[in-house]
Design a protein around this motif. Sequence first.
Motif: not given
Ligand code: URA
Length: 276
Positions: A129, A174, A247
């Motif tokens: 993300e 990301n 996630h």
């Molecule tokens: N969550 C994410 O999606 N990316 C990151 O780099 C850290 C936490």
Amino acid sequence: MNAQMDWHLARALLEWQVELGVDEALMDAPVDRFARAAEIQAEREAERAAPVADVVPKRGGAPAPVAAPVEDEVEVAIRAAQQSAAYAADLPSLAEALAAFPHCDLKRGARSCVFADGNPQARVMIVGEGPGAEEDRQGKPFVGRAGQLLDAMFAAIGLSRTAPDPAQALYITNTVPWRPPGNREPSKPELAMLKPFLMRHIELAQPDLIVIMGNVACDALLEQRGILRLRGKWAEVAGRPALPMLHPAYLLRNNEAKREAWADLLALKARLRQLP
Ligand code: URA
């Protein structure tokens, strides 16, 4: 503390800031954002007035095409991002172009431009993300608690961001390189204006497989939400197989969902074996 501010007032003000999403002091001295507002407005107007080519890094002196002026700020930003990303011939130039991109407000509130971590030659590229507090501090993606879980999950199928062999390596990025304030999700316009960089990133890294980590990454890459429905179903991104997964931050809050994550990791491993 000034003479008129007693302890109770100071505490109430602090609590109010925390409620607004302030979770960290970035600098020793406070910055008067109102005093900066006029300056920022003038900078933005100058950026908008400048031909898009002015903010695009030029390669080998080749003339950059000049975009016709458009009204909408997000459209202007997307167009600038497309041109800037297209001119990046390799990953270091792309990282430079992204860090220099002036149109995304997230940049103003972040310490680091978090580009990527791991082995750029890896067969598997993970798209998460956006940076959190720890990632912003260290300038690397997935280095906080969720990142530790991510490392453990992929280690279970023999993949690691530190592996020199591309067959066992991971490359991690990301959807957005700057930490959104208060850890909010990146907005649609932010995702849209940074997507050209993400797509170019994928094009330059040339992974065999992409892991789309969580809802926001699904939104950016598949223009769909609903990770609980999408996870485990193979999709295609930039002509490559792409697997939406839960996630790790979600898994930290929902232990029972680790079963699905494990099934997806095994599917990923099997697909890697099938690919040439
Ligand atoms: N969550 C994410 O999606 N990316 C990151 O780099 C850290 C936490």
